[in-house]
Structures are given as C-alpha cells and as structure tokens.
Scaffold this motif. Structure first.
Motif, short mmCIF file in Angstrom:
data_model
loop_
_atom_site.label_atom_id
_atom_site.label_comp_id
_atom_site.label_asym_id
_atom_site.label_seq_id
_atom_site.Cartn_x
_atom_site.Cartn_y
_atom_site.Cartn_z
N UNK A 79 -7.01 60.21 -12.86
CA UNK A 79 -6.50 60.48 -14.21
C UNK A 79 -7.32 59.75 -15.28
N UNK A 80 -7.67 58.51 -15.01
CA UNK A 80 -8.48 57.74 -15.97
C UNK A 80 -9.85 58.38 -16.14
N UNK A 81 -10.49 58.74 -15.03
CA UNK A 81 -11.82 59.35 -15.10
C UNK A 81 -11.77 60.70 -15.80
N UNK A 82 -10.73 61.48 -15.54
CA UNK A 82 -10.59 62.79 -16.20
C UNK A 82 -10.40 62.61 -17.70
N UNK A 83 -9.57 61.66 -18.07
CA UNK A 83 -9.32 61.42 -19.49
C UNK A 83 -10.60 60.98 -20.20
N UNK A 84 -11.35 60.08 -19.58
CA UNK A 84 -12.61 59.61 -20.18
C UNK A 84 -13.66 60.71 -20.23
N UNK A 99 -7.10 69.02 -21.20
CA UNK A 99 -7.45 70.02 -20.19
C UNK A 99 -7.96 69.36 -18.90
N UNK A 100 -8.72 68.29 -19.03
CA UNK A 100 -9.24 67.58 -17.85
C UNK A 100 -8.11 66.90 -17.08
N UNK A 101 -7.15 66.33 -17.79
CA UNK A 101 -6.01 65.71 -17.12
C UNK A 101 -5.18 66.78 -16.41
N UNK A 116 -5.16 75.58 -20.35
CA UNK A 116 -4.70 74.43 -21.14
C UNK A 116 -5.63 74.20 -22.33
N UNK A 117 -6.93 74.28 -22.11
CA UNK A 117 -7.89 74.06 -23.18
C UNK A 117 -7.67 75.00 -24.36
N UNK A 118 -7.58 76.29 -24.08
CA UNK A 118 -7.45 77.26 -25.17
C UNK A 118 -6.06 77.28 -25.80
#
Length: 174
Positions: free
Chosen positions: A54-59, A77-79, A128-130
């Motif tokens: 989760x931390x790596x995705x957020x960053x 979107x990454x999370x 999620x992104x769009x």
C-alpha cells in the motif's frame, strides 16, 4: 533478497521515466491514454507485506500525480490496484506461493493466470482512475469508453513488454 530490491528499483525508474517521457504524450484524442507504469505494481514480489504494498502503491501514484498535475488521482487508482492484487493473489494462489518472493511474471505463473491478472487489474486501475478524475456520472458513456480504450492500450503495451522480457523456464528446475 537484495537482488529483488535492486531489480524492482530499476524497473520502477525505467517505467516511471517511460511513462513521463513517452507515454504521457501518447494518446488518442484524450480518449485512450496508456498507463503501463502499473506494471511496477503487478510485478512486485508475491510475498511482500500488505503495508509495504500500500505504501509503495501510494508513493508510485503520487510520483505520477506530480508529473501529470493531478491531485491524488493516480495515487487512489494505484491503491485500488494493490487492493485488487492482494485479493486476486489470495483467491488464486496456494499458500506456499503466497509466502514466497516470486515475481508474478508471465514465465513464472503461466499465460492464463498472468493475462487474467493483468486484464482485471488494469480494468480496476483505469475504472478508479477515470471515475475519480471525472467525479461525475454525467458523461458516463464517454468515461466508460475512455476506461475501455485506455485499458486495451495499456494491456497491449504491458504484453509487448512481457514478450520483450520473457525468460524461458529451465526444464532442469521442474
């Protein structure tokens, strides 16, 4: 373990630079934009702890947000993609594989598993992104068309990268 970390850092740098320098300027009338940087999150080792994921995705998302001038859209979107990844691994992989530090690549996991993983994960990320980017259901058909076309564009690029980096498994190890 050190080799895995170095490989992932190199992969991170290469894909982020490619996303910012090349793929940011690609697109089809702002309807389809490729986001192959999500391959970073797909290829993180399977046994990585959820908190680190989760931390790596957020960053990773914040890094892309900084260059795209978006405020947290890619981070969200990454999370969501990492949430999907954790869920997908739990329902499709055996316990001994989940506790290993294998990289879930095409050559390691097989084409059927890998293609399902990339297809569904890309759809989750792009949806999620769009939806977060538009934050409205007013033009939902246009938004869904963008999700579909961008997902296809991204998946094609991810599979091209997969073909270029495919490593054949040794028969001696099996």
């Amino acid at each position: 373990m050190g080799k895995i970390i170095i490989n992932n850092l190199i992969r991170f740098m290469i894909l982020i630079v490619l996303q910012i320098a090349l793929f940011k300027n690609m697109g089809y009338y702002s309807l389809a934009t490729p986001f192959p940087y999500i391959l970073i999150l797909f290829l993180l080792p399977i046994g990585t702890s959820n908190l680190l994921l989760y931390i790596f995705a957020f960053l990773t998302g914040l890094t892309i947000d900084a260059f795209y001038d978006t405020i947290g859209v890619h981070a969200a979107a990454c999370v969501a993609l990492i949430w999907f990844r954790i869920f997908f691994h739990k329902i499709t992989l055996e316990t001994d594989v989940i506790n290993s530090f294998e990289t879930p690549t095409w050559s390691e996991m097989g084409f059927k598993w890998y293609s399902t993983y990339v297809l569904l994960g890309t759809l989750v990320h792009h949806l999620v992104l769009y939806i977060v980017e538009v934050f409205s259901f007013q033009n939902i058909l246009y938004t869904l068309a963008s999700v579909g076309l961008s997902s296809i564009f991204t998946i094609v690029i991810i599979f091209i990268i997969g073909v270029l980096t495919y490593k054949r498994r040794s028969r001696l190890g099996n």
